[in-house]
Structure formats: C-alpha cells, structure tokens
Design a protein around this motif. Structure first.
Motif, PDB file in Angstrom:
ATOM      1  N   PRO A 168       0.832  -1.213   0.000  1.00  0.00           N
ATOM      2  CA  PRO A 168       0.000   0.000   0.000  1.00  0.00           C
ATOM      3  C   PRO A 168       0.865   1.260   0.000  1.00  0.00           C
ATOM      4  O   PRO A 168       1.979   1.273   0.538  1.00  0.00           O
ATOM      5  CB  PRO A 168      -0.803  -0.123   1.301  1.00  0.00           C
ATOM      6  N   LEU A 169       0.368   2.312  -0.621  1.00  0.00           N
ATOM      7  CA  LEU A 169       1.099   3.576  -0.635  1.00  0.00           C
ATOM      8  C   LEU A 169       1.173   4.148   0.774  1.00  0.00           C
ATOM      9  O   LEU A 169       0.194   4.119   1.531  1.00  0.00           O
ATOM     10  CB  LEU A 169       0.404   4.570  -1.564  1.00  0.00           C
ATOM     11  N   VAL A 170       2.329   4.696   1.105  1.00  0.00           N
ATOM     12  CA  VAL A 170       2.549   5.314   2.414  1.00  0.00           C
ATOM     13  C   VAL A 170       3.195   6.674   2.188  1.00  0.00           C
ATOM     14  O   VAL A 170       3.713   6.960   1.100  1.00  0.00           O
ATOM     15  CB  VAL A 170       3.442   4.429   3.308  1.00  0.00           C
ATOM     16  N   PRO A 171       3.184   7.556   3.180  1.00  0.00           N
ATOM     17  CA  PRO A 171       3.787   8.886   3.014  1.00  0.00           C
ATOM     18  C   PRO A 171       5.255   8.820   2.617  1.00  0.00           C
ATOM     19  O   PRO A 171       6.017   7.967   3.076  1.00  0.00           O
ATOM     20  CB  PRO A 171       3.600   9.520   4.394  1.00  0.00           C
ATOM     21  N   LEU A 172       5.657   9.765   1.756  1.00  0.00           N
ATOM     22  CA  LEU A 172       7.026   9.796   1.254  1.00  0.00           C
ATOM     23  C   LEU A 172       7.975  10.519   2.194  1.00  0.00           C
ATOM     24  O   LEU A 172       9.171  10.242   2.194  1.00  0.00           O
ATOM     25  CB  LEU A 172       7.054  10.493  -0.119  1.00  0.00           C
ATOM     26  N   ARG A 173       7.489  11.482   2.952  1.00  0.00           N
ATOM     27  CA  ARG A 173       8.387  12.361   3.706  1.00  0.00           C
ATOM     28  C   ARG A 173       8.165  12.330   5.204  1.00  0.00           C
ATOM     29  O   ARG A 173       8.532  13.273   5.898  1.00  0.00           O
ATOM     30  CB  ARG A 173       8.232  13.796   3.214  1.00  0.00           C
ATOM     31  N   ALA A 174       7.560  11.306   5.721  1.00  0.00           N
ATOM     32  CA  ALA A 174       7.377  11.185   7.168  1.00  0.00           C
ATOM     33  C   ALA A 174       7.226   9.723   7.528  1.00  0.00           C
ATOM     34  O   ALA A 174       6.810   8.904   6.700  1.00  0.00           O
ATOM     35  CB  ALA A 174       6.165  11.979   7.644  1.00  0.00           C
ATOM     36  N   ASN A 175       7.570   9.413   8.739  1.00  0.00           N
ATOM     37  CA  ASN A 175       7.499   8.035   9.213  1.00  0.00           C
ATOM     38  C   ASN A 175       6.079   7.738   9.689  1.00  0.00           C
ATOM     39  O   ASN A 175       5.831   7.493  10.869  1.00  0.00           O
ATOM     40  CB  ASN A 175       8.513   7.839  10.344  1.00  0.00           C
ATOM     41  N   ARG A 176       5.146   7.776   8.753  1.00  0.00           N
ATOM     42  CA  ARG A 176       3.745   7.489   9.036  1.00  0.00           C
ATOM     43  C   ARG A 176       3.296   6.315   8.161  1.00  0.00           C
ATOM     44  O   ARG A 176       3.778   6.149   7.034  1.00  0.00           O
ATOM     45  CB  ARG A 176       2.845   8.692   8.740  1.00  0.00           C
ATOM     46  N   SER A 177       2.366   5.537   8.687  1.00  0.00           N
ATOM     47  CA  SER A 177       1.862   4.399   7.929  1.00  0.00           C
ATOM     48  C   SER A 177       0.492   4.660   7.315  1.00  0.00           C
ATOM     49  O   SER A 177       0.013   3.851   6.517  1.00  0.00           O
ATOM     50  CB  SER A 177       1.773   3.167   8.834  1.00  0.00           C
ATOM     51  N   VAL A 178      -0.147   5.777   7.658  1.00  0.00           N
ATOM     52  CA  VAL A 178      -1.478   6.089   7.141  1.00  0.00           C
ATOM     53  C   VAL A 178      -1.532   7.553   6.745  1.00  0.00           C
ATOM     54  O   VAL A 178      -0.745   8.376   7.214  1.00  0.00           O
ATOM     55  CB  VAL A 178      -2.580   5.787   8.187  1.00  0.00           C
ATOM     56  N   PHE A 179      -2.482   7.851   5.873  1.00  0.00           N
ATOM     57  CA  PHE A 179      -2.732   9.227   5.463  1.00  0.00           C
ATOM     58  C   PHE A 179      -3.909   9.794   6.243  1.00  0.00           C
ATOM     59  O   PHE A 179      -4.734   9.053   6.788  1.00  0.00           O
ATOM     60  CB  PHE A 179      -3.030   9.294   3.959  1.00  0.00           C
ATOM     61  N   LEU A 180      -3.984  11.121   6.254  1.00  0.00           N
ATOM     62  CA  LEU A 180      -5.110  11.826   6.857  1.00  0.00           C
ATOM     63  C   LEU A 180      -6.091  12.244   5.764  1.00  0.00           C
ATOM     64  O   LEU A 180      -5.689  12.457   4.610  1.00  0.00           O
ATOM     65  CB  LEU A 180      -4.619  13.070   7.602  1.00  0.00           C
ATOM     66  N   PRO A 181      -7.376  12.402   6.094  1.00  0.00           N
ATOM     67  CA  PRO A 181      -8.293  13.002   5.119  1.00  0.00           C
ATOM     68  C   PRO A 181      -7.837  14.422   4.796  1.00  0.00           C
ATOM     69  O   PRO A 181      -7.127  15.058   5.586  1.00  0.00           O
ATOM     70  CB  PRO A 181      -9.639  13.006   5.850  1.00  0.00           C
ATOM     71  N   ARG A 257       2.300  14.363  16.252  1.00  0.00           N
ATOM     72  CA  ARG A 257       2.992  15.615  16.532  1.00  0.00           C
ATOM     73  C   ARG A 257       4.257  15.691  15.702  1.00  0.00           C
ATOM     74  O   ARG A 257       4.884  14.686  15.379  1.00  0.00           O
ATOM     75  CB  ARG A 257       3.335  15.713  18.032  1.00  0.00           C
ATOM     76  N   THR A 258       4.630  16.932  15.370  1.00  0.00           N
ATOM     77  CA  THR A 258       5.800  17.126  14.516  1.00  0.00           C
ATOM     78  C   THR A 258       7.103  16.819  15.246  1.00  0.00           C
ATOM     79  O   THR A 258       8.131  16.604  14.599  1.00  0.00           O
ATOM     80  CB  THR A 258       5.838  18.577  14.007  1.00  0.00           C
ATOM     81  N   ASP A 259       7.089  16.804  16.567  1.00  0.00           N
ATOM     82  CA  ASP A 259       8.322  16.558  17.316  1.00  0.00           C
ATOM     83  C   ASP A 259       8.440  15.112  17.782  1.00  0.00           C
ATOM     84  O   ASP A 259       9.297  14.782  18.593  1.00  0.00           O
ATOM     85  CB  ASP A 259       8.405  17.498  18.521  1.00  0.00           C
ATOM     86  N   ARG A 260       7.555  14.239  17.288  1.00  0.00           N
ATOM     87  CA  ARG A 260       7.607  12.842  17.680  1.00  0.00           C
ATOM     88  C   ARG A 260       7.420  11.948  16.453  1.00  0.00           C
ATOM     89  O   ARG A 260       6.737  12.316  15.499  1.00  0.00           O
ATOM     90  CB  ARG A 260       6.524  12.518  18.713  1.00  0.00           C
ATOM     91  N   ASN A 261       8.014  10.783  16.521  1.00  0.00           N
ATOM     92  CA  ASN A 261       7.869   9.794  15.454  1.00  0.00           C
ATOM     93  C   ASN A 261       6.940   8.687  15.925  1.00  0.00           C
ATOM     94  O   ASN A 261       7.236   7.978  16.882  1.00  0.00           O
ATOM     95  CB  ASN A 261       9.219   9.196  15.078  1.00  0.00           C
ATOM     96  N   CYS A 262       5.818   8.574  15.291  1.00  0.00           N
ATOM     97  CA  CYS A 262       4.876   7.494  15.566  1.00  0.00           C
ATOM     98  C   CYS A 262       4.202   7.144  14.256  1.00  0.00           C
ATOM     99  O   CYS A 262       3.623   8.010  13.597  1.00  0.00           O
ATOM    100  CB  CYS A 262       3.836   7.903  16.613  1.00  0.00           C
ATOM    101  N   GLU A 263       4.308   5.884  13.861  1.00  0.00           N
ATOM    102  CA  GLU A 263       3.808   5.494  12.548  1.00  0.00           C
ATOM    103  C   GLU A 263       2.301   5.657  12.418  1.00  0.00           C
ATOM    104  O   GLU A 263       1.805   6.039  11.362  1.00  0.00           O
ATOM    105  CB  GLU A 263       4.195   4.039  12.263  1.00  0.00           C
ATOM    106  N   CYS A 264       1.565   5.374  13.464  1.00  0.00           N
ATOM    107  CA  CYS A 264       0.101   5.413  13.382  1.00  0.00           C
ATOM    108  C   CYS A 264      -0.457   6.045  14.650  1.00  0.00           C
ATOM    109  O   CYS A 264      -0.983   5.358  15.532  1.00  0.00           O
ATOM    110  CB  CYS A 264      -0.442   4.000  13.187  1.00  0.00           C
ATOM    111  N   ASN A 285      -3.128   3.051  18.182  1.00  0.00           N
ATOM    112  CA  ASN A 285      -2.251   2.933  17.012  1.00  0.00           C
ATOM    113  C   ASN A 285      -2.814   2.004  15.944  1.00  0.00           C
ATOM    114  O   ASN A 285      -3.954   2.182  15.509  1.00  0.00           O
ATOM    115  CB  ASN A 285      -0.856   2.512  17.476  1.00  0.00           C
ATOM    116  N   SER A 286      -2.075   1.011  15.514  1.00  0.00           N
ATOM    117  CA  SER A 286      -2.500   0.186  14.383  1.00  0.00           C
ATOM    118  C   SER A 286      -3.701  -0.695  14.713  1.00  0.00           C
ATOM    119  O   SER A 286      -4.353  -1.209  13.802  1.00  0.00           O
ATOM    120  CB  SER A 286      -1.345  -0.680  13.878  1.00  0.00           C
TER     121      SER A 286
END
Length: 845
Positions: A168-181, A257-264, A285-286
């Motif tokens: 599945p497609l995931v964000p290119l520029r952040a360590n996220r596993s899902v997109f937002l509306p 948050r922009t200051d934390r890394n959390c995939e979901c 999370n997931s």
C-alpha cells in the motif's frame, strides 16, 4: 516501467543527480515541465522529526505535508508538494482533476532518509517546487494538443515512473503508515483501514470451542484486582478472556505531533460493559486501523492480552483497558450472541430518544438520541478548533430533522464522527438516527433557538447502508412511533420542502443591537464578522443595493441615492443601488468591490429617447429605480455595452406605470413570480415609435455597475432524488458546484448590497437573503420596512412579503442610514470569499 512516450521519463531523467554516499545529501537543479499534467490524487499527512531533512531551505510553519500523484496520460509519478505550495491545497485550488503546466520538479535522493517507508534507498524521489494550475481541464477536443489523455482512462492501470511501490502507498516524507483526510483529522482515509479481521486473529477465533463461552474474568474483578495492587494485573499483560458488549464508540482521535515519530498516532475509546459493570477500552495505534471500522455499538467482543491502567483524567478508583498491537499484541474477536452463555450475556445498549416536542423543555447540556426524517442537509464547512491548539480545522454540516411531534424541527450541527461513508449518505428523505448528541441552548435567549451537536461518542446511522436493521434501537417505542408517522407522509410533500446545500446560519442572530451585543459578550463567538460595532467609529452606509434573479443576471432592478459617493475613486457616481440578479457564476467569482466607474442614473421620468449609441447622462435625483439589460459583448472594444431602461418613480400614478414581459426559461418553475414582481417595468419589446413618450425612456451606458454574482455554493438547491449523487458531491467539502441551470435554487432571487465605511471609505459587496426560510425556524413579526427587514434578516412571516417592485420603491429608506452590519464570511476556495449580511441594525445619534 515507464511507457515509451512518458513525459516524466523525458523530462526528469535530466535532473537525476549522481548518487551521494551514505548520510550525504544530493544536489540537483530544478527542471520545468512545460507540458500539461493531471492530478490523480492528493494525500495529506503530518510531518515528523525527520521531515525537515527533505526541505532544507523551507520554513515549515504548518504541520501538514502533501504527496501528489501526477500523470501525463502514459504513466504515473508520486511527488511531494513543497510546503510553500501547501496553500494551493488548503484553498482548494490544487485538487484531484486539476490540470497543471509549467511544473517545476527537483530530484532528491531517498538516501537522505532511508528509514522513511515508501522512499527506500535506490528509488528516485521528487519534490514539486512550483506549478501553474489552469482554470480547468482542457476541453475534449484539445486533449490531443495538450498531451494529457483524460477520457476513459483507468489511472490505476498506468505504470509508475521509476520503481513500482511495494504494498500500500505510504507517506514519502514522514514516518507514518497512514494518510489523513484532506479536510479533517477525525475521519479515516485509505485502503489500509480494512474491515476484515487480521488473519491470525480470525484463525485463533475459529479454534475456539463451539460450546457457550464464559469469560475468564469480569470487569468488576479486574477493577478490584487493579485497585488492590495485585501484581498480575498492575504490572503485566492480562491473558484472561474478557467478554463485554460495546455500549458507545468514540470518533477517532489523532495525536500525531511534529516533534515525535509514531507510525500510526491514533486512538479510539469504546465504552463496554458486562453484567458486573462498565469500563473504557482504549484502542491504540495500528489496532485502530485493523478494528475501528469493524466495531459498532451493540457488538459483543472478546479481549485477551491487554493491560489495565488507571483511567486517564478520571477518578482515582477508575480503570481503563489498553489494547495495543505490541507489548503485548492484543487479541480481539467479535462474538455472535449465540456463542455466549446466556447468564454471562451483557445487556443491550441503552438509548434516550427525545422528540422535537420534548426537546423544547430540555435544559442546556442534556445528552440524548434523536431520530427524524432529513429535510435539509447543509454544505460541509470548516471552523477552527477551540480546544487550545487553534490549528486544527473541524468539519461540520447542518441537518434539519422532522419527526411530526411539533412544528419545531430538530437542528443538528453535526461534526465528523469517523463515519465518512455515512456522512456521504446524509441526503434529504433519509431516516437518520444520531446518538449521544448534546443540547446547546443559550440561557439569555427566550426563543426556541437551540440545537444539538456532537459529543465524543456521537454516531450517525442513516438509510441506504443497512444500519437500521442491525441496531437494537429499532425495537424501541419512540422509533416505532416515528415510523408510524413516517408512513403517513407523502413523497411529494416532503420533496417540496427538501433542500440541500447553501448558506445556513443557526441560531439566527438577535433582532436588536442591544441583545446581539449581549449575546456576543456571553458566547465569545468568532464566527460572525462585525464590520462596524459601537466604539469602532461610525457605521457604514448602504451605497448600493441590487436585486438579482437566478439565470437572468442580465436583467436587474436597482435603486440609487446620490447623497453618498459610490466609490472612493469616483465621487461623482451614484451611492446606493438596489438590483436583482442571477447566481450564474463567472469563471472566478469574487466578492470584492469593483473599481469600475459607474454612470449616473437618469434624473427625471420625463420622456427622452437619445440614439442607442449615445453616452449621454443626466443629473440624478435623490433616487431612481431602473432595470438593466445588457447588449452583447463587444470584444473588440474590450468592454461591455449595456442598454439602460428607466423606470418611473414610486409616485407615478399606476395608470402611467409601464410593464415588462420576460421570457421564462424552460423548466424554470418560479419565473412567474418574478414576472409578476416586475409588472410595472415597460415591455422590452415596446415599439420605439410609440407615441406615449412617458411610458418609455432610454439611455445608453457604457458599463453596468459591477456587482459580483452570487456563488453557486451560497443558495440551497431543491433536492433532486434522481441526481442526488451529483448534488451530494457539489456540497461536500472540496466539491465543485457545476450545477448551473441544472437544478432549482431556493430562493431564486437575492439582493446584493454595497456598503461603504464612513471611517475609511472601504467598500464591500455582501449578499442579503431576506426570503431564505432554511436559516430560520422561528416566526418573525415586523412591519416589512427596510429597517425591520435588515434587523430581522428576513421578511415577516405574518404578512405577505413585499414584491421586488415594492421593495425598490421603499429603498429610499436606506439613504444616509448608518448601520451596524453583521457579516458571515466563508472562504469558498481559490480567491472566492462569501460575505452574507445576516443582520444590519440602524444606528441613531
């Protein structure tokens, strides 16, 4: 593998830099693509700690990043929008279907952030630095010339430029596993929010014994064990099976948050119970991605491998159950009721249905459930969150429900509930159930200006998705009584009052300046925009006013007063005009005032017939009433030519008043009323050789006073069940209102007022809708003078509304009147801003 004729292959291969070594940034020069490209998809996500590496020269002021899927008709390419271009998306200029040209790309190697999913090492990645968004997609006959094939193209079948994305497609520029509306943080977005259980959990459930299940532990036992400090509950994961029923389900809560890394970074709260008590279950999370869409109130679930914690922000003696995908990985299963032992079966969810009649007496803050027939579904809008963060935008719409128990409908200000499919089905003539709504009532208002709005656990169920047959509320007495009333209704009667979209305000503002200012101090509302308030200097003057009719913008009624200058740049021009026009939009409608010069109006009702090519003008009197009819555009001259037809002033005897005959548009069912309102206008086909000079008077003007037409999004449409999907798409957030001439609007005529501030001469054009019934649910008693109409925002409901002709005749009441104007501002996308005059109070010395 890119196609042979791929534009991306031809253009972008020149920008590929040499591969840098580990931990070294690559450099390349921007490349401009002059050919047309189409936007296939836009995907939003929040940046994280590492995202700034991709944008070394950008100032990252916002939290959002956007990945854009582009196509040239031969292949697809995913790029990241440079943050400086985010505003194009936020203002709905750049959207799926947009056609781009002069697109500037820059290559950035994925090795800059190798741990970022979707941007693995060895794969080229691009940023979009600049773009020109065209007004619209080129016409079909221009498609070959533009080089973008858009008709009957399955975008998903096109190959990718570069390597094929894995999974599945995931964000290119952040360590996220899902997109937002695109428009809110509450709904979910993307195919990863699957509705099937994870395979390993389903297999484990199949291995369960088929005999009646019994829980290994109860809610009360968990609570007692935790509060007593029992180590097996307080320190580790609980392996014992817990069987509970879901009573309430919250919307999704995004905490990225922009200051934390959390995939979901998601959580959701379920209120559950068994026979011994109730408790909150928090999905983290997931687990939300895997299970949120599957679970609904009334379901019986089995939980294993969870943690028990003290309830967040609750009493010290309360607990919550934490369900996560790791440390440990929880096990969830949905159980049929028949599989649970009867003596262990949890009770059904409880509901508290209130009718519209019962809500009249309920206090502020009461939480209730409602069922009703949807007769008005408003357009989707967004407002800023007031939770302290200030950055989040909340999406909402207004609903009007009827249940037959009173003449007062149930008004619901419905925010997102993490049910995007359900919200898409909220169309007139649907039966809607809203659970866990909160009643909002102003303590200082004595009228019925209350409404219902969301709580954390609000859920929506509507016809068309099979919801009602699955829910236990269908057996309750209030629901059966409503269905009995519903069977007595006729489609035609309901359709006659069914509306969708358009401007809407509720509760309506107070009808006196003193009460309005008191309400403002109490509510601290920021939604209305007061252009003039006491203490801010003198109020504005109405320097121009126009009455317009749908689909007949070329004909209008107007009144003018010469006492004030119309424009700061043309002090000798008329200062107040009333006219009637159509909501047919130009390519880029705007509500800013025009600086185009306006000609003075004729001064007397005396007969005068100059040549049609004449540009003669006359000394104006204090007021005049006119109809405007444009001549065809003269493109060679670079300006419009208009024919102005003078009307007789109000004091002219009736027998001398001419009439006009308008040709009604085909399928326009309300044009008869407009014709009747303009009986006193002279016939457009009157013979110019008519000897009755007093019955016709012409003057040629080079330019019609510049008024912006009303936006298509402003006027509600009559609901058309056959074309309901088109209407729903038009009123959705980010939707395009391209329905001109296709549907009936209510009302079909509207007023445009041009206001001028006395303090600095600033001019603004506003829309006034005094005959709009969708925004008012209370009966209005007043005298239908201009002062009372403006202060009430509508015509009186106890007397016939004045005809446009009569209202024009009374327009002199506006001359030199200082006003306190309450304006409702709404950004419609691009450069368009809607300004609605909801109230105007007369200022006295």
């Amino acid at each position: 593998m890119a196609a042979a004729g791929c534009v991306f292959h031809r253009i972008l291969t020149r920008s590929r830099p040499s591969r840098p070594g580990p931990n070294k940034a690559s450099s390349s020069s921007p490349v401009v693509c002059r050919e047309f490209l189409s936007v296939v998809d836009l995907q939003r996500y929040s940046r994280d700690q590492g995202s700034s590496v991709y944008f070394p020269q950008a100032v990252l002021s916002g939290e959002d990043l956007y990945d854009v899927t582009l196509t040239d008709g031969d292949c697809r390419l995913r790029v990241t929008l440079d943050p400086c271009l985010n505003r194009l998306v936020e203002r709905n200029v750049l959207q799926p279907g947009s056609v781009l040209r002069n697109t500037t790309f820059i290559s950035s190697m994925a090795a800059q952030l190798p741990e970022c999913p979707g941007a693995s090492e060895g794969r080229d990645s691009y940023r979009l630095l600049g773009v020109e968004v065209t007004d619209g997609a080129p016409a079909e006959e221009e498609e070959e010339e533009d080089g973008v094939r858009r008709v009957d193209v399955d975008w998903d079948s096109l190959p990718w430029f570069g390597s094929e994305p894995a999974g599945p497609l995931v964000p290119l520029r952040a360590n996220r596993s899902v997109f937002l509306p695109l428009w809110n943080n509450v709904d979910y977005s993307g195919e990863v929010w699957r509705e099937a259980p994870p395979p390993e959990e389903e297999e484990e459930d199949d291995e369960e014994e088929q005999e009646a299940r019994r829980p290994a532990v109860t809610v009360s036992e968990l609570r007692d064990s935790f509060l007593s400090g029992r180590r097996g509950v307080t320190r580790g994961a609980v392996q014992h099976q817990l069987i509970v029923r879901i009573i309430n389900k919250s919307h999704l809560m995004y905490y990225g948050r922009t200051d934390r890394n959390c995939e979901c970074p998601y959580k959701a709260v379920l209120e559950v119970c068994d026979r011994t008590g109730s408790v909150c279950v928090v999905l983290w999370n997931s687990v939300c991605v895997s299970w949120y869409c599957r679970l609904k109130p009334g379901d019986i679930i089995s939980l294993r491998r969870y943690r028990v914690k003290q309830h967040y922000q609750a009493e010290p003696d309360d607990i919550e159950i934490s369900v996560n995908s790791r440390n440990p990985a929880a096990r969830i299963a949905i159980l049929p009721e028949s599989s649970v032992s009867p003596e262990c079966l949890p009770g059904e969810p409880t509901y508290s249905f209130h009718t519209s009649k019962e809500l009249l007496d309920r206090p502020h803050g009461v939480v209730c459930d409602v069922i009703g027939l949807l007769t008005f579904s408003g357009r989707s809008e967004r407002i800023r969150s007031k939770d302290g963060r200030g950055a989040e935008l909340l999406e909402y719409r207004w609903l009007r429900l009827e249940d037959g128990t009173s003449n007062q409908p149930i008004m619901v200000k419905l925010f997102s509930t993490s049910q995007p499919e359900s919200h898409q089905k909220l169309l007139p003539l649907s039966v809607v159930v809203c659970s866990r709504l909160k009643l909002i009532r102003s303590a200082d208002r004595t009228d019925a200006s209350f409404y219902l709005t969301n709580t954390t656990h609000t859920q929506v169920y509507c016809t068309g998705l099979g919801h009602h047959s699955e829910m236990s509320y269908r057996k309750l007495r209030p629901v059966r009584q409503f269905l009995h009333w519903l069977r007595s209704q006729e489609d035609g009667q309901v359709l006659s009052r069914a509306l969708i979209g358009g401007f809407f305000i509720h509760p309506t503002p107070a009808v006196s300046l003193e009460t309005y200012m008191k309400d403002r101090r109490v509510e601290h509302s920021s939604e209305p925009s007061d252009w003039s308030e006491p203490g801010r200097g003198p109020g504005p003057l109405c320097v121009m006013c126009r009455l317009s009719h749908v689909s007949q913008e070329d004909r209008c009624l107007f009144w003018t007063d010469r006492a004030s200058p119309l424009s700061p740049s043309s002090p000798s021009s008329p200062s107040s005009l009333l006219s009637k026009s159509s909501p047919r939009p130009p390519p880029s409608p705007s509500l800013s005032s025009s600086s185009s010069p306006l000609l003075p109006l004729p001064s007397t009702p005396r007969s005068f017939r100059p040549p049609l090519s004449s540009s003669s003008s006359f000394s104006p009197t204090s007021s005049a009433v006119s109809q405007l009819t444009p001549r065809p555009l003269d493109h060679s001259a670079g300006r419009k030519s208009w024919k102005r037809k003078q009307l007789l002033p109000a004091e002219t005897p009736k027998k001398r008043r001419p009439s006009v005959t308008l040709q009604p548009e085909q399928n326009n069912k309300t044009v008869i009323l407009f014709e009747a309102s303009m009986e006193f206008l002279e016939n457009a086909n009157t013979d110019e050789d008519d000897n009755d000079d007093d019955a016709s008077s012409f003057v040629t003007a080079p330019l019609l006073p510049a008024f912006p037409p009303v936006a298509m999004e402003t006027l509600p449409m009559r609901y058309d069940h056959t074309h309901r999907e088109e209407q729903a798409a038009a009123v959705a957030m980010g939707g395009k209102a391209s329905l001109a001439g296709k549907f009936d609007f209510v009302p079909e005529d509207y007023y445009t007022l041009r206001l001028r501030a006395l303090s600095d001469g600033v001019m603004v054009d506003v829309i006034f809708l005094p005959h709009s019934s969708s925004s008012s649910t209370s009966l209005l008693h007043h005298s239908n003078t201009w002062t009372s109409i403006l202060s009430h925002g509508a015509f009186s409901s106890h007397t016939p509304a004045p005809s446009p002709a009569d209202l024009i005749a009374m327009a002199a009441q506006l001359a030199n009147q200082r006003l306190v104007c309450v304006l409702e501002a709404c950004h419609l996308g691009g450069a368009r801003t809607e300004l609605i005059l909801s109230r105007a109070f007369h200022l006295t010395d």
